[in-house]
Design a protein around this motif. Structure first.
Motif, PDB file in Angstrom:
ATOM      1  N   VAL A 108      -1.656  11.917  32.401  1.00  0.00           N
ATOM      2  CA  VAL A 108      -1.280  12.704  31.247  1.00  0.00           C
ATOM      3  C   VAL A 108      -2.500  13.314  30.817  1.00  0.00           C
ATOM      4  N   GLU A 109      -2.399  14.860  30.427  1.00  0.00           N
ATOM      5  CA  GLU A 109      -3.653  15.390  29.750  1.00  0.00           C
ATOM      6  C   GLU A 109      -3.356  15.795  28.588  1.00  0.00           C
ATOM      7  N   CYS A 110      -3.796  15.139  27.473  1.00  0.00           N
ATOM      8  CA  CYS A 110      -3.457  15.569  26.150  1.00  0.00           C
ATOM      9  C   CYS A 110      -4.086  16.684  25.315  1.00  0.00           C
ATOM     10  N   GLY A 111      -3.563  17.262  24.522  1.00  0.00           N
ATOM     11  CA  GLY A 111      -4.091  18.511  23.843  1.00  0.00           C
ATOM     12  C   GLY A 111      -5.400  18.277  23.026  1.00  0.00           C
ATOM     13  N   ASN A 112      -5.961  19.361  22.773  1.00  0.00           N
ATOM     14  CA  ASN A 112      -7.105  19.228  22.184  1.00  0.00           C
ATOM     15  C   ASN A 112      -7.062  18.634  20.658  1.00  0.00           C
ATOM     16  N   GLY A 113      -6.133  18.107  20.395  1.00  0.00           N
ATOM     17  CA  GLY A 113      -5.954  17.421  18.980  1.00  0.00           C
ATOM     18  C   GLY A 113      -6.740  16.208  19.042  1.00  0.00           C
ATOM     19  N   VAL A 114      -6.976  15.606  20.298  1.00  0.00           N
ATOM     20  CA  VAL A 114      -7.709  14.346  20.466  1.00  0.00           C
ATOM     21  C   VAL A 114      -9.221  14.558  20.143  1.00  0.00           C
ATOM     22  N   ASN A 115      -9.584  15.776  19.822  1.00  0.00           N
ATOM     23  CA  ASN A 115     -11.028  15.982  19.294  1.00  0.00           C
ATOM     24  C   ASN A 115     -11.038  15.478  17.712  1.00  0.00           C
ATOM     25  N   ARG A 116      -9.824  15.276  17.220  1.00  0.00           N
ATOM     26  CA  ARG A 116      -9.817  14.721  15.739  1.00  0.00           C
ATOM     27  C   ARG A 116      -9.985  13.247  15.803  1.00  0.00           C
ATOM     28  N   PRO A 117     -10.933  12.628  15.146  1.00  0.00           N
ATOM     29  CA  PRO A 117     -11.198  11.123  15.546  1.00  0.00           C
ATOM     30  C   PRO A 117      -9.864  10.489  15.098  1.00  0.00           C
ATOM     31  N   GLY A 118      -9.371  10.457  13.987  1.00  0.00           N
ATOM     32  CA  GLY A 118      -8.384   9.610  13.791  1.00  0.00           C
ATOM     33  C   GLY A 118      -7.122   9.486  15.008  1.00  0.00           C
ATOM     34  N   LEU A 119      -6.774  10.448  15.313  1.00  0.00           N
ATOM     35  CA  LEU A 119      -5.783  10.843  16.655  1.00  0.00           C
ATOM     36  C   LEU A 119      -6.519  10.385  17.711  1.00  0.00           C
ATOM     37  N   ARG A 120      -7.627  10.800  18.322  1.00  0.00           N
ATOM     38  CA  ARG A 120      -8.306   9.946  19.298  1.00  0.00           C
ATOM     39  C   ARG A 120      -8.225   8.548  19.299  1.00  0.00           C
ATOM     40  N   ARG A 121      -8.514   8.019  18.067  1.00  0.00           N
ATOM     41  CA  ARG A 121      -8.478   6.420  18.123  1.00  0.00           C
ATOM     42  C   ARG A 121      -6.906   5.791  18.338  1.00  0.00           C
ATOM     43  N   MET A 122      -5.924   6.823  17.929  1.00  0.00           N
ATOM     44  CA  MET A 122      -4.765   6.311  18.361  1.00  0.00           C
ATOM     45  C   MET A 122      -4.253   6.182  19.764  1.00  0.00           C
ATOM     46  N   TYR A 123      -4.705   7.366  20.392  1.00  0.00           N
ATOM     47  CA  TYR A 123      -4.409   7.485  21.916  1.00  0.00           C
ATOM     48  C   TYR A 123      -5.250   6.379  22.432  1.00  0.00           C
ATOM     49  N   GLU A 124      -6.428   5.984  22.006  1.00  0.00           N
ATOM     50  CA  GLU A 124      -7.297   5.253  22.870  1.00  0.00           C
ATOM     51  C   GLU A 124      -6.841   3.791  22.646  1.00  0.00           C
ATOM     52  N   ARG A 125      -6.373   3.271  21.577  1.00  0.00           N
ATOM     53  CA  ARG A 125      -5.732   2.240  21.178  1.00  0.00           C
ATOM     54  C   ARG A 125      -4.551   1.920  22.243  1.00  0.00           C
ATOM     55  N   HIS A 126      -3.970   2.963  22.648  1.00  0.00           N
ATOM     56  CA  HIS A 126      -2.842   2.844  23.653  1.00  0.00           C
ATOM     57  C   HIS A 126      -3.363   3.138  25.027  1.00  0.00           C
ATOM     58  N   GLY A 127      -4.474   3.063  25.396  1.00  0.00           N
ATOM     59  CA  GLY A 127      -5.102   3.003  26.730  1.00  0.00           C
ATOM     60  C   GLY A 127      -5.614   4.223  27.318  1.00  0.00           C
ATOM     61  N   PHE A 128      -5.422   5.279  26.726  1.00  0.00           N
ATOM     62  CA  PHE A 128      -5.978   6.599  26.937  1.00  0.00           C
ATOM     63  C   PHE A 128      -7.534   7.001  26.810  1.00  0.00           C
ATOM     64  N   ILE A 129      -8.114   7.466  27.624  1.00  0.00           N
ATOM     65  CA  ILE A 129      -9.556   7.613  27.863  1.00  0.00           C
ATOM     66  C   ILE A 129      -9.800   9.180  27.651  1.00  0.00           C
ATOM     67  N   LYS A 130     -11.081   9.447  26.936  1.00  0.00           N
ATOM     68  CA  LYS A 130     -11.256  10.805  26.369  1.00  0.00           C
ATOM     69  C   LYS A 130     -12.258  11.001  27.727  1.00  0.00           C
ATOM     70  N   THR A 131     -11.934  12.343  28.503  1.00  0.00           N
ATOM     71  CA  THR A 131     -12.756  12.648  29.355  1.00  0.00           C
ATOM     72  C   THR A 131     -13.552  13.895  29.432  1.00  0.00           C
ATOM     73  N   ASN A 132     -13.092  14.613  28.366  1.00  0.00           N
ATOM     74  CA  ASN A 132     -13.936  16.064  28.216  1.00  0.00           C
ATOM     75  C   ASN A 132     -13.671  16.575  26.702  1.00  0.00           C
ATOM     76  N   GLU A 133     -14.187  17.633  26.620  1.00  0.00           N
ATOM     77  CA  GLU A 133     -14.379  18.264  25.245  1.00  0.00           C
ATOM     78  C   GLU A 133     -13.651  19.585  25.522  1.00  0.00           C
ATOM     79  N   THR A 134     -13.074  20.203  24.488  1.00  0.00           N
ATOM     80  CA  THR A 134     -12.425  21.576  24.474  1.00  0.00           C
ATOM     81  C   THR A 134     -13.075  22.300  23.508  1.00  0.00           C
ATOM     82  N   TYR A 135     -13.380  23.557  23.895  1.00  0.00           N
ATOM     83  CA  TYR A 135     -14.224  24.543  23.179  1.00  0.00           C
ATOM     84  C   TYR A 135     -13.399  25.806  23.164  1.00  0.00           C
TER      85      TYR A 135
END
Length: 135
Positions: A108-135
């Motif tokens: 699954v590739e998540c949208g760029n909202g994961v650049n928001r720290p709070g949302l990123r932490r929510m995904y990470e708590r569920h096993g997702f790994i941030k693999t890149n940045e979006t600009y």
């Protein structure tokens, strides 16, 4: 998980309102967001160009296909909008995983909202790994 073609009139109205509010919040903040953005997105949902589901108190717009570097499909989270105050992110993540399995996606590739720290932490708590940045 409720696919667009099975939505009740109330669910259509809820999704319409949530997507419109999201687009209105983005005006002047997101460069690609224009007054036309909502109408383009909503018409693509209505004509089936973009897949849309409701689950876990969230509206998800998504697509399925291979990346430029893969033979297997990924599930692309295009837009996630919370539509219910009781929305449960854990239920959303499980639904996202179920949807990926339904479409035989290997990731699954998540949208760029994961650049928001709070949302990123929510995904990470569920096993997702941030693999890149979006600009």
């Amino acid at each position: 998980m409720i696919h667009f073609d099975s939505w009740t009139p109330e669910q259509v109205a809820t999704a319409f309102t949530a997507l419109k509010a999201h687009c209105d919040r983005c005006l002047g903040v997101v460069p690609s967001c224009t007054p036309e953005t909502f109408h383009i997105g909503w018409s693509r949902i209505l004509n089936g160009e973009i897949q849309a589901v409701l689950f876990g108190g969230y509206l998800l717009l998504y697509d399925v296909g291979p990346a430029w570097s893969t033979r297997s499909n990924l599930l692309y989270e295009l837009l996630l909008v919370k539509i219910a105050p009781t929305g449960n992110f854990a239920d959303y993540v499980q639904g996202l995983r179920d949807l990926a399995a339904l479409h035989s996606c290997f990731a699954v590739e998540c949208g760029n909202g994961v650049n928001r720290p709070g949302l990123r932490r929510m995904y990470e708590r569920h096993g997702f790994i941030k693999t890149n940045e979006t600009y």
